[in-house]
Design a protein around this motif. Structure first.
Motif, mmCIF file in Angstrom:
data_model
loop_
_atom_site.group_PDB
_atom_site.id
_atom_site.type_symbol
_atom_site.label_atom_id
_atom_site.label_comp_id
_atom_site.label_asym_id
_atom_site.label_seq_id
_atom_site.Cartn_x
_atom_site.Cartn_y
_atom_site.Cartn_z
ATOM 1 N N SER A 1 -1.099 0.874 12.758
ATOM 2 C CA SER A 1 -1.950 2.041 12.518
ATOM 3 C C SER A 1 -2.304 2.184 11.044
ATOM 4 O O SER A 1 -3.406 1.855 10.641
ATOM 5 N N VAL A 2 -1.376 2.637 10.245
ATOM 6 C CA VAL A 2 -1.673 2.889 8.834
ATOM 7 C C VAL A 2 -1.272 1.749 7.910
ATOM 8 O O VAL A 2 -1.178 1.941 6.704
ATOM 9 N N SER A 3 -1.078 0.567 8.458
ATOM 10 C CA SER A 3 -0.515 -0.519 7.642
ATOM 11 C C SER A 3 -1.292 -0.795 6.354
ATOM 12 O O SER A 3 -0.701 -1.247 5.378
ATOM 13 N N PHE B 1 -2.533 1.430 4.493
ATOM 14 C CA PHE B 1 -2.305 2.547 3.585
ATOM 15 C C PHE B 1 -0.828 2.783 3.309
ATOM 16 O O PHE B 1 -0.458 3.425 2.340
ATOM 17 N N PRO C 1 0.821 -1.206 0.000
ATOM 18 C CA PRO C 1 0.000 0.000 0.000
ATOM 19 C C PRO C 1 0.859 1.261 0.000
ATOM 20 O O PRO C 1 1.887 1.324 0.677
ATOM 21 N N ARG C 2 0.441 2.234 -0.736
ATOM 22 C CA ARG C 2 1.146 3.509 -0.818
ATOM 23 C C ARG C 2 0.130 4.606 -1.021
ATOM 24 O O ARG C 2 -0.235 4.937 -2.144
ATOM 25 N N GLU C 3 -0.338 5.166 0.085
ATOM 26 C CA GLU C 3 -1.351 6.225 0.020
ATOM 27 C C GLU C 3 -0.842 7.457 0.744
ATOM 28 O O GLU C 3 -1.110 7.676 1.918
ATOM 29 N N PHE D 1 -2.696 11.460 8.547
ATOM 30 C CA PHE D 1 -2.331 10.773 9.789
ATOM 31 C C PHE D 1 -1.369 11.620 10.616
ATOM 32 O O PHE D 1 -1.458 11.679 11.839
#
Lengths: 185, 185
Positions: free
Chosen positions: B34-36, B38, A97-99, A106
């Motif tokens: 947390s953002v894994s 994304f 994932p790469r957002e 965040f």
DNA sequence: CAGCGCATGTAAGATGTTACATGATTCA
DNA sequence: TGAATCATGTAACATCTTACATGCGCTG
């Protein structure tokens, strides 16, 4: 070792699905005009792969006879079609994932709300445009449904649903951010 | 030139947001928890970046005194915080889309429907699990809302909305595929 | 005849993954 | 004592992007 490149399979896929000889340039155009929001390729990847696949006899080249323009057409071989089918049967590898937008939100406490609002609006409008484009394509596909496979239609629906969900989230978040901006002033 | 790495900024972001010294291992854990969905990082990226950032004086290292275990703690410097803020103000770069599942469905005519159904079910269940995890986190966040920034909550909502949209699309598509399988038999 | 779209290709260089290596500590 | 987790790190290698280079054909 890095993750195995799927560019060869994309090329094989386009050639196998359309069942007609295409140039590297054509292949790029097909990708850009269909799954571009889910998958993209650059010329820097396509042309070398075309040579590789030819060497492996998974595709074969033929010079275009019609025009004088330099143009190399490739078509898939039975061996290539077999290889493609085998790949399609394999489970898709989990993507990394790469957002960046989500990441920036965040870390929002270290930034300024107006910046975040700007980023969000910009992405919201792009997602909205993408959603409308997919909706448009869907409409066209329903009219002349013999030129689209049901599979292609499914990917169009994915485009519509995912874009709309993003827009919905963006709107909700913009509302929150605007309220925060007001209350801290 | 390839796209500029954002790993240094992610490290700076975690260190800046939490405002306490963390080890490379800690940083990885925070991201994973947390953002894994994304954004992900590997140790192979984090450790070299930690050295780089130290050399540039954007973070500073201190040996952990508490335990005997080998453990290097890093904290952000004012210079690092400035750099982070500048990056957060920049517009997020457009990501290169990579959705192998959609691609495989797009080429569905060259594959077998049972395979596609398998792939879809597998991804549907993972998206569903992710959605439930985000929902869970949201619930926790609402209870003890002083330990979560509103920005973090926004990313959790993104997780919920996007996962649900995917599940919705998958269910719709599975229905279509099952109908197709029946009618062609 | 200038500019754009068509068309193919190469090179440089950073990025990022996987695999490997090492060793300490905790817990059953 | 063995396994799992904590913890840091390096090496190899493929991948992919960007930039550059080149030239044809069509259209206004």
């Amino acid at each position: 070792m890095a993750r195995k490149s799927r560019t060869p399979m994309v090329v094989l896929g386009i050639l196998g699905m359309l069942r007609k000889p295409l140039s590297g340039y054509d292949i790029k155009r097909v990708i850009d005009n269909s799954v571009s929001h889910f998958w993209a390729e650059s010329f820097g990847q396509i042309y070398p792969v075309l040579k590789l696949l030819t060497a492996e006899k998974l595709i074969q080249a033929q010079a275009a006879q019609e025009t004088s323009r330099k143009r190399i057409l490739y078509s898939i071989t039975p061996k290539g079609a077999k290889q493609l089918k085998a790949w399609l049967a394999e489970a898709p590898e989990p993507e990394r994932p790469r957002e960046e937008l989500i990441l920036k939100i965040f870390f929002g406490s270290e930034s300024d709300i107006p910046h975040l609002i700007g980023h969000l609006q910009e992405r919201r409008s792009r997602a909205n445009a993408a959603g409308e484009q997919y909706t448009q394509w869907l409409k066209i596909a329903r009219k002349q449904n013999e030129s689209y496979t049901p599979f292609q239609i499914m990917t169009l629906r994915a485009g519509v649903i995912m874009s709309r969900a993003f827009v919905q989230w963006a709107d909700q978040s913009l509302l929150t951010l605007n309220q925060m901006r007001k209350s801290t002033r």
